[in-house]
Design a protein around this motif. Structure first.
Motif, PDB file in Angstrom:
ATOM      1  N   SER A 108      -0.330  -0.108   0.580  1.00 31.68           N
ATOM      2  CA  SER A 108       0.385  -1.254   0.016  1.00 31.68           C
ATOM      3  C   SER A 108      -0.089  -1.412  -1.422  1.00 31.68           C
TER       4      SER A 108
ATOM      5  N   TYR B 212       4.689  -7.296  -4.324  1.00 26.45           N
ATOM      6  CA  TYR B 212       3.793  -6.758  -3.309  1.00 26.45           C
ATOM      7  C   TYR B 212       4.614  -5.788  -2.485  1.00 26.45           C
TER       8      TYR B 212
ATOM      9  N   LEU C 168       5.014  -3.024   0.606  1.00 32.77           N
ATOM     10  CA  LEU C 168       4.501  -2.571   1.904  1.00 32.77           C
ATOM     11  C   LEU C 168       5.109  -1.218   2.218  1.00 32.77           C
TER      12      LEU C 168
END
Length: 102
Positions: free
Chosen positions: A67, A95, A97
């Motif tokens: 990540s 962010y 993932l």
């Protein structure tokens, strides 16, 4: 890459394009990108027309689980295909993932 943005003044932008991850060691990632898209003004800023192009650069830190967190600076404009071309810039915190496993 694919994405969409919406604002509280009913403006919307959807895009699809390309991006490339450039790694500097195991942790630092530079991600330039380019995407054409469609813009709906709503009650927001006039960008000159429906077709808009998004170019961006993101600098991110990658964690052990793949990540990552990063800052992206993007520019959106119609590249002069319409009479009016004010453009707009955005600074966003991302962010990411990862999907799947290696």
């Amino acid at each position: 890459m694919i994405g969409a943005n919406a604002t509280t003044d009913k403006s919307m932008y959807a895009y699809a394009g390309i991006s490339l991850d450039i790694f500097f060691g195991n942790r630092l990632v530079l991600r330039p990108s380019f995407a054409p898209g469609v813009y709906h003004r709503g009650d927001g800023k006039s960008l000159g027309g429906t077709i808009e192009f998004r170019s961006a650069g993101e600098l991110a830190y990658r964690f052990d689980d793949r990540s990552r967190i990063g800052l992206e600076l993007s520019h959106r404009s119609n590249a002069g295909i319409y009479e009016k071309n004010p453009g707009e810039e955005s600074l966003m915190l991302f962010y990411h993932l990862p999907l799947g496993s290696r």
